[in-house]
Design a protein around this motif. Sequence first.
Motif, PDB file in Angstrom:
ATOM      1  N   PHE A  88       0.879  -1.169   0.000  1.00  0.00           N
ATOM      2  CA  PHE A  88       0.000   0.000   0.000  1.00  0.00           C
ATOM      3  C   PHE A  88       0.915   1.217   0.000  1.00  0.00           C
ATOM      4  O   PHE A  88       1.741   1.380   0.891  1.00  0.00           O
ATOM      5  N   ARG A  90       1.577   5.437  -0.307  1.00  0.00           N
ATOM      6  CA  ARG A  90       1.141   6.824  -0.237  1.00  0.00           C
ATOM      7  C   ARG A  90       2.248   7.645  -0.862  1.00  0.00           C
ATOM      8  O   ARG A  90       3.282   7.878  -0.250  1.00  0.00           O
ATOM      9  N   THR A 119      -6.916  -3.476  -2.683  1.00  0.00           N
ATOM     10  CA  THR A 119      -5.676  -2.762  -2.363  1.00  0.00           C
ATOM     11  C   THR A 119      -5.962  -1.291  -2.054  1.00  0.00           C
ATOM     12  O   THR A 119      -5.446  -0.735  -1.073  1.00  0.00           O
ATOM     13  N   THR A 123      -5.451   0.582   1.498  1.00  0.00           N
ATOM     14  CA  THR A 123      -4.570   1.762   1.552  1.00  0.00           C
ATOM     15  C   THR A 123      -5.258   2.911   2.267  1.00  0.00           C
ATOM     16  O   THR A 123      -4.667   3.565   3.139  1.00  0.00           O
ATOM     17  N   GLU A 127      -4.130   4.657   5.763  1.00  0.00           N
ATOM     18  CA  GLU A 127      -3.917   6.111   5.805  1.00  0.00           C
ATOM     19  C   GLU A 127      -4.774   6.744   6.899  1.00  0.00           C
ATOM     20  O   GLU A 127      -4.310   7.625   7.637  1.00  0.00           O
TER      21      GLU A 127
END
Length: 302
Positions: A88, A90, A119, A123, A127
Amino acid sequence: FIGEILYRDNSPYLKTFAISNIAWNAETQKFFDENSPRGLEFTNLETLFGAAVTSGDVVIANDPAKDPRSGGLPPGHPALNAFLGIPFRRGRKVIGMFGIANRVEGYDQALVDFLHPVTTTCTHIVEALKADRLRDQAEEQLRERETRMRTIFENVVDGIITTNEKGTIESFNRAAEDMFGYSADEVIGSNVSILTPATHRVRHDKYIKDYLNGHESKIMGAGREVQGVRKDGSLFPIDIAITEMWVGEDRLFCSIMRDITERKKVERMKNEFISTVSHELRTPLTSIRGALGLVGSGAAGE
């Protein structure tokens, strides 16, 4: 497993949110039962899942035993016949991943694409969890900072009073309570002019109004000596400094003051002492000066 990437001493490690039970004996079963609810931690990244963490790329290994990225398995560990690790991300940073293993037909890019909604969802969840954690940490730090500031505010020897643009008292520390004889609850919400002599209250409000209208301040600054009024009506001298501050969009005034009754008493005693000494010395000195004048003029001979 589904896990989050955390850091300890600037080194990444994986902590699981959920993981299949892969215990293979009583000892590993006990370890799993005790630790899986709060998350298992994996610090060795010389593994297939570690490759996904460190590279940020999807790892597909349909023959793990021969994959150079594999670090092997502990003795007794269930067989690993195929592995898929999806990180995952960012931006460029890997914040978590999930890993699945032992699909009979193995893994390929088509399955990775098929799992894209999962996914993406995972994620977003990671977050959000990280954001919540950061917010909790920031709030805790803010609470600690407010506690420290409140402790300082309540224990300084000087009286500290904050007021808004209307002159309404918003805070009143312990030293101010001792100085004026009011409790904070009695004065917060009242106009600060109640702490000044009645003859000065109209002028005090006018000074604030003039300052807010851009005129030269007669109340702002340090080192001003004014009179305060205690709850019992008695007057006493104060040394005061008033400063302007902004909290967000609100303009406040902070008054820091010190009761100078003792200082004025000492000054008065000093002045009285000097006056007394001056008076007591003046009479004999006048006589001595007169006698010396006579001697100097030769009235007593050479």
